[in-house]
Design a protein around this motif. Structure first.
Motif, PDB file in Angstrom:
ATOM      1  N   LEU A 176       0.411   4.352  -2.590  1.00  7.58           N
ATOM      2  CA  LEU A 176       0.138   5.703  -2.119  1.00  7.58           C
ATOM      3  C   LEU A 176       1.208   6.674  -2.593  1.00  7.58           C
ATOM      4  O   LEU A 176       0.908   7.791  -3.026  1.00  7.58           O
ATOM      5  CB  LEU A 176       0.037   5.721  -0.588  1.00  7.58           C
ATOM      6  CG  LEU A 176      -0.280   7.077   0.037  1.00  7.58           C
ATOM      7  CD1 LEU A 176      -1.606   7.618  -0.454  1.00  7.58           C
ATOM      8  CD2 LEU A 176      -0.289   6.955   1.563  1.00  7.58           C
ATOM      9  N   ARG A 206       0.816  -1.211   0.000  1.00  9.69           N
ATOM     10  CA  ARG A 206       0.000   0.000   0.000  1.00  9.69           C
ATOM     11  C   ARG A 206       0.851   1.262   0.000  1.00  9.69           C
ATOM     12  O   ARG A 206       0.482   2.267  -0.607  1.00  9.69           O
ATOM     13  CB  ARG A 206      -0.933  -0.005   1.205  1.00  9.69           C
ATOM     14  CG  ARG A 206      -1.976  -1.087   1.116  1.00  9.69           C
ATOM     15  CD  ARG A 206      -2.877  -1.096   2.301  1.00  9.69           C
ATOM     16  NE  ARG A 206      -3.747   0.075   2.243  1.00  9.69           N
ATOM     17  CZ  ARG A 206      -4.617   0.389   3.166  1.00  9.69           C
ATOM     18  NH1 ARG A 206      -4.741  -0.361   4.233  1.00  9.69           N
ATOM     19  NH2 ARG A 206      -5.367   1.457   3.049  1.00  9.69           N
ATOM     20  N   VAL A 239      -7.432   4.917  -3.841  1.00 10.02           N
ATOM     21  CA  VAL A 239      -6.296   4.909  -2.922  1.00 10.02           C
ATOM     22  C   VAL A 239      -6.811   5.232  -1.520  1.00 10.02           C
ATOM     23  O   VAL A 239      -7.178   6.373  -1.233  1.00 10.02           O
ATOM     24  CB  VAL A 239      -5.218   5.936  -3.333  1.00 10.02           C
ATOM     25  CG1 VAL A 239      -4.033   5.872  -2.386  1.00 10.02           C
ATOM     26  CG2 VAL A 239      -4.767   5.735  -4.763  1.00 10.02           C
ATOM     27  N   ASP A 253      -6.794  -0.730  -3.044  1.00 12.25           N
ATOM     28  CA  ASP A 253      -5.895   0.315  -3.524  1.00 12.25           C
ATOM     29  C   ASP A 253      -5.317  -0.072  -4.875  1.00 12.25           C
ATOM     30  O   ASP A 253      -4.906  -1.216  -5.091  1.00 12.25           O
ATOM     31  CB  ASP A 253      -4.766   0.539  -2.527  1.00 12.25           C
ATOM     32  CG  ASP A 253      -5.254   1.176  -1.235  1.00 12.25           C
ATOM     33  OD1 ASP A 253      -6.372   1.732  -1.233  1.00 12.25           O
ATOM     34  OD2 ASP A 253      -4.522   1.112  -0.237  1.00 12.25           O
TER      35      ASP A 253
END
Length: 127
Positions: free
Chosen positions: A7, A3, A92, A73
């Motif tokens: 991001l 993740r 996201v 995500d």
């Protein structure tokens, strides 16, 4: 893919200027931002024409993405943006990375938008 990397890729695109039909870091529209997001992560995706919301059932897109009901995500989401325009972006952490006229690429809370299923996951990112 973790993740944090997703991001970071999304955040790195914030502020890319909006240019209709654009597909580069110098300027991009919503399709271009989605294409850049995956490209920056090292994935090749169909041309931005295939990323038009109305073309998402096309052959090239279907070869690379699969429809999903659960959002994770990095998934491509379709939604209704300002002035009832259909857009795409990247999911996201409960937000959507997308491009808008004016500020360019932004990450905004998903609750601001009307999501339009199905959503899509890059097959290379599926478990």
């Amino acid at each position: 893919m973790d993740r944090a990397r997703l991001l970071q890729a999304a955040e790195s695109l914030v502020g890319v200027p909006f240019i209709a039909g654009g597909r580069t870091h110098a300027g991009a529209d919503c399709r271009g931002i989605v294409e850049l997001f995956f490209s920056d992560l090292g994935f090749a995706v169909p041309s931005s024409a295939d990323l038009e919301p109305e073309n998402m059932d096309g052959h090239a897109f279907a070869d690379a993405f699969e429809p999903v009901d659960d959002l994770r995500d990095g998934d491509v989401v379709r939604f209704i943006g300002g002035q009832s325009k259909r857009h795409i972006g990247v999911w996201v952490q409960g937000h959507i990375l997308h491009a808008v006229d004016g500020p360019g690429a932004v990450i905004q809370p998903a609750r601001r938008f009307n999501l339009a299923a199905p959503h899509y996951r890059l097959k290379e990112m599926a478990p």
